[in-house]
Motif scaffolding. Structure first.
Motif, PDB file in Angstrom:
ATOM      1  N   PHE A   5       0.835  -1.205   0.000  1.00  0.00           N
ATOM      2  CA  PHE A   5       0.000   0.000   0.000  1.00  0.00           C
ATOM      3  C   PHE A   5       0.872   1.259   0.000  1.00  0.00           C
ATOM      4  O   PHE A   5       0.640   2.196  -0.775  1.00  0.00           O
ATOM      5  N   LEU A   6       1.903   1.280   0.842  1.00  0.00           N
ATOM      6  CA  LEU A   6       2.796   2.442   0.919  1.00  0.00           C
ATOM      7  C   LEU A   6       3.602   2.613  -0.356  1.00  0.00           C
ATOM      8  O   LEU A   6       3.771   3.729  -0.858  1.00  0.00           O
ATOM      9  N   ASP A   7       4.102   1.488  -0.884  1.00  0.00           N
ATOM     10  CA  ASP A   7       4.900   1.550  -2.122  1.00  0.00           C
ATOM     11  C   ASP A   7       4.070   2.064  -3.287  1.00  0.00           C
ATOM     12  O   ASP A   7       4.547   2.840  -4.117  1.00  0.00           O
ATOM     13  N   ARG A   8       2.832   1.633  -3.333  1.00  0.00           N
ATOM     14  CA  ARG A   8       1.998   1.919  -4.502  1.00  0.00           C
ATOM     15  C   ARG A   8       1.284   3.263  -4.421  1.00  0.00           C
ATOM     16  O   ARG A   8       1.172   3.968  -5.435  1.00  0.00           O
ATOM     17  N   PHE A   9       0.816   3.640  -3.241  1.00  0.00           N
ATOM     18  CA  PHE A   9      -0.041   4.821  -3.130  1.00  0.00           C
ATOM     19  C   PHE A   9       0.619   6.007  -2.431  1.00  0.00           C
ATOM     20  O   PHE A   9      -0.028   7.020  -2.200  1.00  0.00           O
ATOM     21  N   GLY A  10       1.909   5.871  -2.102  1.00  0.00           N
ATOM     22  CA  GLY A  10       2.640   7.026  -1.616  1.00  0.00           C
ATOM     23  C   GLY A  10       2.759   7.120  -0.111  1.00  0.00           C
ATOM     24  O   GLY A  10       2.420   6.192   0.627  1.00  0.00           O
ATOM     25  N   ALA A  11       3.253   8.280   0.329  1.00  0.00           N
ATOM     26  CA  ALA A  11       3.610   8.492   1.732  1.00  0.00           C
ATOM     27  C   ALA A  11       2.374   8.761   2.583  1.00  0.00           C
ATOM     28  O   ALA A  11       2.157   9.880   3.077  1.00  0.00           O
ATOM     29  N   VAL A  12       1.549   7.740   2.736  1.00  0.00           N
ATOM     30  CA  VAL A  12       0.376   7.822   3.611  1.00  0.00           C
ATOM     31  C   VAL A  12       0.769   7.214   4.962  1.00  0.00           C
ATOM     32  O   VAL A  12       1.279   6.096   5.012  1.00  0.00           O
ATOM     33  N   LYS A  13       0.534   7.926   6.041  1.00  0.00           N
ATOM     34  CA  LYS A  13       0.846   7.379   7.363  1.00  0.00           C
ATOM     35  C   LYS A  13      -0.257   6.409   7.766  1.00  0.00           C
ATOM     36  O   LYS A  13      -1.415   6.791   7.899  1.00  0.00           O
ATOM     37  N   ILE A  14       0.103   5.138   7.933  1.00  0.00           N
ATOM     38  CA  ILE A  14      -0.854   4.119   8.355  1.00  0.00           C
ATOM     39  C   ILE A  14      -0.977   4.181   9.875  1.00  0.00           C
ATOM     40  O   ILE A  14      -0.003   3.975  10.603  1.00  0.00           O
ATOM     41  N   CYS A  15      -2.171   4.481  10.341  1.00  0.00           N
ATOM     42  CA  CYS A  15      -2.433   4.612  11.781  1.00  0.00           C
ATOM     43  C   CYS A  15      -3.265   3.418  12.237  1.00  0.00           C
ATOM     44  O   CYS A  15      -4.494   3.477  12.289  1.00  0.00           O
ATOM     45  N   GLU A  16      -2.590   2.334  12.536  1.00  0.00           N
ATOM     46  CA  GLU A  16      -3.255   1.100  12.969  1.00  0.00           C
ATOM     47  C   GLU A  16      -3.627   1.228  14.444  1.00  0.00           C
ATOM     48  O   GLU A  16      -2.873   1.784  15.257  1.00  0.00           O
ATOM     49  N   PHE A  17      -4.789   0.706  14.810  1.00  0.00           N
ATOM     50  CA  PHE A  17      -5.185   0.734  16.219  1.00  0.00           C
ATOM     51  C   PHE A  17      -5.884  -0.585  16.567  1.00  0.00           C
ATOM     52  O   PHE A  17      -6.258  -1.364  15.702  1.00  0.00           O
ATOM     53  N   TYR A  18      -6.050  -0.815  17.861  1.00  0.00           N
ATOM     54  CA  TYR A  18      -6.777  -1.985  18.343  1.00  0.00           C
ATOM     55  C   TYR A  18      -7.834  -1.517  19.331  1.00  0.00           C
ATOM     56  O   TYR A  18      -7.569  -0.674  20.196  1.00  0.00           O
ATOM     57  N   GLY A  19      -9.027  -2.072  19.218  1.00  0.00           N
ATOM     58  CA  GLY A  19     -10.069  -1.773  20.189  1.00  0.00           C
ATOM     59  C   GLY A  19     -11.309  -2.586  19.887  1.00  0.00           C
ATOM     60  O   GLY A  19     -11.685  -2.731  18.726  1.00  0.00           O
ATOM     61  N   ALA A  20     -11.919  -3.136  20.908  1.00  0.00           N
ATOM     62  CA  ALA A  20     -13.178  -3.852  20.746  1.00  0.00           C
ATOM     63  C   ALA A  20     -14.325  -2.891  21.015  1.00  0.00           C
ATOM     64  O   ALA A  20     -14.203  -1.982  21.844  1.00  0.00           O
ATOM     65  N   THR A  21     -15.444  -3.086  20.308  1.00  0.00           N
ATOM     66  CA  THR A  21     -16.596  -2.186  20.453  1.00  0.00           C
ATOM     67  C   THR A  21     -16.991  -2.011  21.907  1.00  0.00           C
ATOM     68  O   THR A  21     -17.198  -0.896  22.385  1.00  0.00           O
ATOM     69  N   GLU A  22     -17.105  -3.137  22.626  1.00  0.00           N
ATOM     70  CA  GLU A  22     -17.568  -3.082  24.010  1.00  0.00           C
ATOM     71  C   GLU A  22     -16.423  -3.017  25.015  1.00  0.00           C
ATOM     72  O   GLU A  22     -16.655  -2.960  26.231  1.00  0.00           O
ATOM     73  N   GLY A  23     -15.182  -3.020  24.530  1.00  0.00           N
ATOM     74  CA  GLY A  23     -14.032  -3.133  25.419  1.00  0.00           C
ATOM     75  C   GLY A  23     -13.687  -1.849  26.149  1.00  0.00           C
ATOM     76  O   GLY A  23     -14.196  -0.774  25.859  1.00  0.00           O
ATOM     77  N   ASN A  24     -12.767  -1.961  27.108  1.00  0.00           N
ATOM     78  CA  ASN A  24     -12.317  -0.805  27.884  1.00  0.00           C
ATOM     79  C   ASN A  24     -10.826  -0.564  27.707  1.00  0.00           C
ATOM     80  O   ASN A  24     -10.184   0.091  28.524  1.00  0.00           O
ATOM     81  N   ILE A  25     -10.248  -1.109  26.615  1.00  0.00           N
ATOM     82  CA  ILE A  25      -8.820  -0.947  26.341  1.00  0.00           C
ATOM     83  C   ILE A  25      -8.637  -0.622  24.868  1.00  0.00           C
ATOM     84  O   ILE A  25      -9.396  -1.097  24.013  1.00  0.00           O
ATOM     85  N   CYS A  26      -7.669   0.219  24.581  1.00  0.00           N
ATOM     86  CA  CYS A  26      -7.382   0.614  23.202  1.00  0.00           C
ATOM     87  C   CYS A  26      -5.877   0.784  23.044  1.00  0.00           C
ATOM     88  O   CYS A  26      -5.205   1.273  23.961  1.00  0.00           O
ATOM     89  N   PHE A  27      -5.344   0.361  21.900  1.00  0.00           N
ATOM     90  CA  PHE A  27      -3.945   0.607  21.566  1.00  0.00           C
ATOM     91  C   PHE A  27      -3.896   1.373  20.247  1.00  0.00           C
ATOM     92  O   PHE A  27      -4.708   1.139  19.354  1.00  0.00           O
ATOM     93  N   MET A  28      -2.914   2.265  20.132  1.00  0.00           N
ATOM     94  CA  MET A  28      -2.754   3.045  18.909  1.00  0.00           C
ATOM     95  C   MET A  28      -1.294   3.005  18.481  1.00  0.00           C
ATOM     96  O   MET A  28      -0.400   3.298  19.282  1.00  0.00           O
ATOM     97  N   ASN A  29      -1.091   2.652  17.224  1.00  0.00           N
ATOM     98  CA  ASN A  29       0.271   2.604  16.680  1.00  0.00           C
ATOM     99  C   ASN A  29       0.643   4.004  16.197  1.00  0.00           C
ATOM    100  O   ASN A  29       0.456   4.339  15.033  1.00  0.00           O
ATOM    101  N   HIS A  30       1.167   4.812  17.110  1.00  0.00           N
ATOM    102  CA  HIS A  30       1.479   6.203  16.788  1.00  0.00           C
ATOM    103  C   HIS A  30       2.853   6.367  16.149  1.00  0.00           C
ATOM    104  O   HIS A  30       3.221   7.474  15.764  1.00  0.00           O
ATOM    105  N   THR A  31       3.612   5.269  16.010  1.00  0.00           N
ATOM    106  CA  THR A  31       4.963   5.357  15.434  1.00  0.00           C
ATOM    107  C   THR A  31       5.021   4.897  13.983  1.00  0.00           C
ATOM    108  O   THR A  31       6.003   5.155  13.297  1.00  0.00           O
TER     109      THR A  31
END
Length: 631
Positions: free
Chosen positions: A360-386
Motif C-alpha cells: 500500500f505504501l509503495d503503490r499509493f505514496g507516503a500515507v501514514k498508516i495509523c493502525e489501532f486496536y479496540g473492541a466495540t464493548e471493550g475498555n482498552i485501546c492501543f494506537m500505533n502512533h509510530t
C-alpha cells in the motif's frame, strides 16, 4: 601593523560550553540508540493526558459535555461549513442540525417517547442515518444500530434484545423489513424512510419531516446526567452465539471521537468514510471524530475499490478509514498512472497484513498508516502512533498506569485461561502469545451488553492475580515484543473474522442443522493465502441414510446468514471428533484446511458466480490459491 583580529576579536566561549555540547550530543545518540521512540511516546502520552484532564475538568465543574453537545455548538459556530458530503451533495453543520431537529419534532409529536427509551435503526450509509441518529439523541433516546447484513432469526433476535419502542427502516431495506415484519413484536412501532407505505400498520417518516418544525426540542430532553449513561447499542458477534448489543456510553463515544485527533488529524482535514455506519469504527471514530475536530466527512454508500482514489481526488480527501480487507482490495486493483496523485496523508483503521501494508505504501505514496486496536464493548485501546509495520500499538510504563492490562497464559485445548496450583492466572513472557485482559475500574469501566446479564458476566474474569480483582476478557491473543510493540495474533473462542466482520461459529452451525438431512455441523475458520482473516468452513455429519442436498444447503445459508458468514467450504465426514471435554474438535480440521490433495473426505466450495456449492477439485483449489477465483 595590526591584524584583523585586533579590530574584531572573536569571543571565546566559556570552557563548559564544548563539554555541554558534547554531553547533549551524547545524550541525543544514547536516546536514539536506547530509547528510539521516546519523543513519539511522549507526544502521544501528552495527548492522552490532555484529553484526560479535559474530562476531569468537566467532572469537577459538574458538566457533562457530550459529542452531541459539541456538534450543536459547531452548528452555531460554523453553520456554513460542510459537515457531510454524500454523492456530491453538501450538507452543512447547520443543515444537519436543522434536519435532525425536524426528526426529533416528528417523534415528539407522533410517539410517546420518554428519555432513555430505545429506538432501533436499520439503515444503510446515507445522510438520514445521521439525521435520525442525532434527532433521536436530542430526545434523550438510546439508539440501537442494526447490521443490515443480518437476516431473519438473527435480526429478530437483535431487535428483541435491545427492546426498542420504535424501529426505523431505510427505504432500501424494505425487503428486509418484509421478511421480519410478520414475526416482529407487536409492541414495536415501525417507521420507514418513505412518503407512503404498502405495509399494514407501518408509518412513514419523510412526509412528516417535510411538515415538521426546525425548532430545537427542549434542552432537558437530551441533557446527559452522567458520562456513563447509555446512549447507543452497537451489535457485536463477540465470541459465541447470536449478536449481542454492546452498551455504548457517552464516555466511550468521547474516547472514540478523540481517535482521529490523537493520530494528528485537524479541523482542516476531509475524512472519507466507506465503512458501514452501524460499525463503531465509522460511527464513533469517523463521524464522532469529525465532530471532535470540527472537520468535514465524505460519506460513501458502499465501499468501491474502483472509485476509491477518484473519490479521494474529487473531494480532496486527506484522511481515510480502512479495515484490512479494504487495503487489500485497493492493492488488488489494476495499476493505473497517477495513483500517488492525491492528498491523503492519514489512513486510520485496523487489520491490515504486513505485506499489504508495505505494498500500500509503495503503490499509493507516503500515507501514514495509523493502525489501532479496540473492541466495540471493550475498555482498552492501543494506537500505533509510530507507524511500526504490523503492530497494532505500543505500550510503556506510563500507558499501563492509565490503562492497566496484561497478557496471560491460555489453554487452547480447553479454551480457557491457564491457572496455577494456587488458582491464579500467569503472565506470558515478552514474545509469547497471551490472552489480552484489561482491568475494570472506575476510570475504565465495562458497560456490558443489553438484555442479557449472563453475556456480560461471561466477558469478565474474576480473581485473576489477587482476590477481588476484575478484568475484561477481550477474547484476543496478542504478542508484546521486547520493544513493547503489540501485535494481534489470533482470536479465541468460537469465532473468526472474515470480510472485516466477526463470525460466530455457533450461529452458523445453528442455521445449518435446521436442515433435515444434517445431523451435526462443526464450523470453523481456515486461512486462505493473500486474504485477511479466515474463511468459513463447515464439517458436516449427515443423518442416517440421508444424502447431502447442495441446492438446499445453498438456499439455507444465503437466506438465513449474512454473506460474510456463509461457509465457503464444506467437508462431509462420517464421524465428528470430540475433545476430552466433549467439545467439537476444531484444531486438526483448521490445520488440514481445504486441500483436496490431502483430505479424503468430500469437499465443496461456495461458487458465488454459479450461486451454488460445487465439488472442490484440485484444479479449483489451485484457482483459489492463485487468486483467479474470487472469494
Amino acid at each position: 601593523m595590526r591584524g584583523w583580529d585586533d579590530f574584531y576579536p572573536l569571543p571565546v566561549p566559556p570552557t563548559w560550553v564544548p563539554s555541554a555540547a558534547v554531553g547533549i550530543l551524547s545524550l541525543h545518540f544514547i536516546q536514539k540508540l536506547l530509547f528510539p521512540y521516546f519523543w513519539a511516546d511522549l507526544r502521544y502520552l501528552l495527548k492522552v493526558l490532555i484529553y484526560g484532564l479535559r474530562m476531569e475538568r468537566y467532572r469537577l465543574q459538574g458538566r457533562v459535555v457530550t459529542v452531541l453537545d459539541r456538534f450543536v455548538k459547531l452548528a452555531e459556530k460554523q453553520p456554513h461549513k460542510p459537515f457531510l458530503i454524500y454523492e456530491g451533495t453538501v450538507h452543512t453543520y447547520r443543515d444537519v442540525d436543522l434536519r435532525s431537529n425536524k426528526i426529533a419534532q416528528v417523534f415528539l409529536q407522533h410517539e410517546a417517547l420518554k428519555k432513555g427509551d430505545t429506538v432501533a435503526l436499520l439503515m444503510g450509509n446515507e445522510p438520514d442515518f445521521i439525521h435520525v441518529w442525532f434527532g433521536l439523541a436530542k430526545l434523550g433516546c438510546v439508539v440501537a444500530f442494526l447490521n443490515f447484513n443480518v437476516r431473519f432469526r438473527s435480526l429478530l433476535h437483535c431487535v428483541s434484545s435491545c427492546e426498542p419502542k420504535i424501529l426505523v427502516v431505510g427505504a432500501d431495506l424494505l425487503g428486509t423489513l418484509e421478511e421480519i415484519l410478520p414475526k416482529l413484536q407487536k409492541d414495536v412501532s415501525v417507521w420507514i424512510m418513505a412518503k407512503d407505505s404498502t405495509f399494514p400498520n407501518v408509518r412513514t417518516l419523510l412526509d412528516k419531516i417535510e411538515a415538521a418544525s426546525e425548532d430545537p426540542v427542549p434542552v432537558n430532553r437530551c441533557s446527559a446526567n452522567s458520562l456513563k449513561s447509555a446512549v447507543l447499542y452497537i451489535f457485536t458477534s463477540g465470541t459465541t452465539g447470536l449478536p449481542k448489543a454492546a452498551v455504548i456510553s457517552h464516555l466511550q463515544i468521547l474516547k472514540g471521537a478523540a481517535g482521529l485527533w490523537a493520530f494528528g488529524a485537524t479541523s482542516e482535514d476531509i475524512i472519507y468514510i466507506t465503512l458501514p455506519l452501524y460499525h463503531s469504527a465509522a460511527s464513533l471514530l469517523g463521524i464522532g471524530g469529525c465532530i471532535e475536530l470540527g472537520a468535514t466527512c465524505v460519506l460513501k454508500k458502499k465501499f468501491s475499490a474502483s472509485q476509491f482514489w477518484s473519490d479521494c481526488r474529487r473531494y480532496n480527501v486527506t484522511v481515510i478509514q480502512y479495515i484490512g480487507e479494504l487495503c487489500r482490495y485497493l492493492c488488488s486493483q489494476p495499476v493505473k498512472e497517477g495513483e500517488k496523485n492525491h492528498k491523503v496523508r492519514l489512513a486510520v483503521g485496523n487489520g491490515v497484513r504486513n505485506d499489504v501494508w508495505r505494498e500500500f505504501l509503495d503503490r499509493f505514496g507516503a500515507v501514514k498508516i495509523c493502525e489501532f486496536y479496540g473492541a466495540t464493548e471493550g475498555n482498552i485501546c492501543f494506537m500505533n502512533h509510530t507507524g511500526k509495520i504490523g503492530s497494532v500499538g505500543r505500550t510503556n510504563f506510563f500507558y499501563k498506569l492509565f490503562f492497566p492490562f496484561d497478557l496471560i497464559k491460555y489453554d487452547f485445548q480447553k479454551d480457557e485461561p491457564i491457572r496455577n496450583k494456587h488458582g491464579w492466572c500467569e503472565k506470558v513472557k515478552k514474545g509469547e502469545a497471551g490472552l489480552l485482559i484489561s482491568k475494570v475500574n472506575a476510570k475504565n469501566p465495562f458497560f456490558g451488553y443489553a438484555g442479557n446479564k449472563r453475556h456480560t458476566e461471561k466477558k469478565l474474569l474474576c480473581e485473576v492475580f489477587r482476590k477481588g480483582d476484575l478484568y475484561f476478557n477481550t477474547g484476543d491473543l496478542m504478542v508484546q515484543d521486547h520493544d513493547n510493540f503489540l501485535y494481534f495474533w489470533d482470536r479465541t473462542g468460537d469465532t473468526f473474522r472474515w470480510k472485516g466482520e466477526n463470525v460466530a461459529t455457533t450461529e452458523v452451525s445453528d442455521v445449518i442443522v435446521m436442515l433435515d438431512f444434517i445431523q451435526e455441523a462443526n464450523v470453523y475458520g481456515v486461512s486462505v493465502p493473500d486474504h485477511e482473516g479466515k474463511a468459513g468452513m463447515a464439517s458436516l455429519i449427515l443423518k442416517h441414510n440421508a444424502s447431502l442436498d447442495l441446492e438446499q444447503m445453498y438456499k439455507q445459508v444465503v437466506t438465513y446468514l449474512p454473506s460474510y458468514a456463509c461457509p465457503l467450504f464444506l467437508r462431509v465426514q462420517e464421524k465428528m471428533e470430540m475433545t476430552g471435554t466433549f467439545k467439537q474438535q476444531k484444531f486438526r480440521l483448521v490445520d488440514e484446511g481445504f486441500n483436496p490433495s490431502t483430505i479424503t473426505d468430500p469437499l465443496y466450495f461456495l461458487d458465488n458466480s454459479k450461486k451454488a456449492y460445487v465439488l472442490l477439485t484440485k484444479e479449483l483449489h489451485e484457482m483459489i490459491l492463485s487468486g483467479k477465483m474470487k472469494l
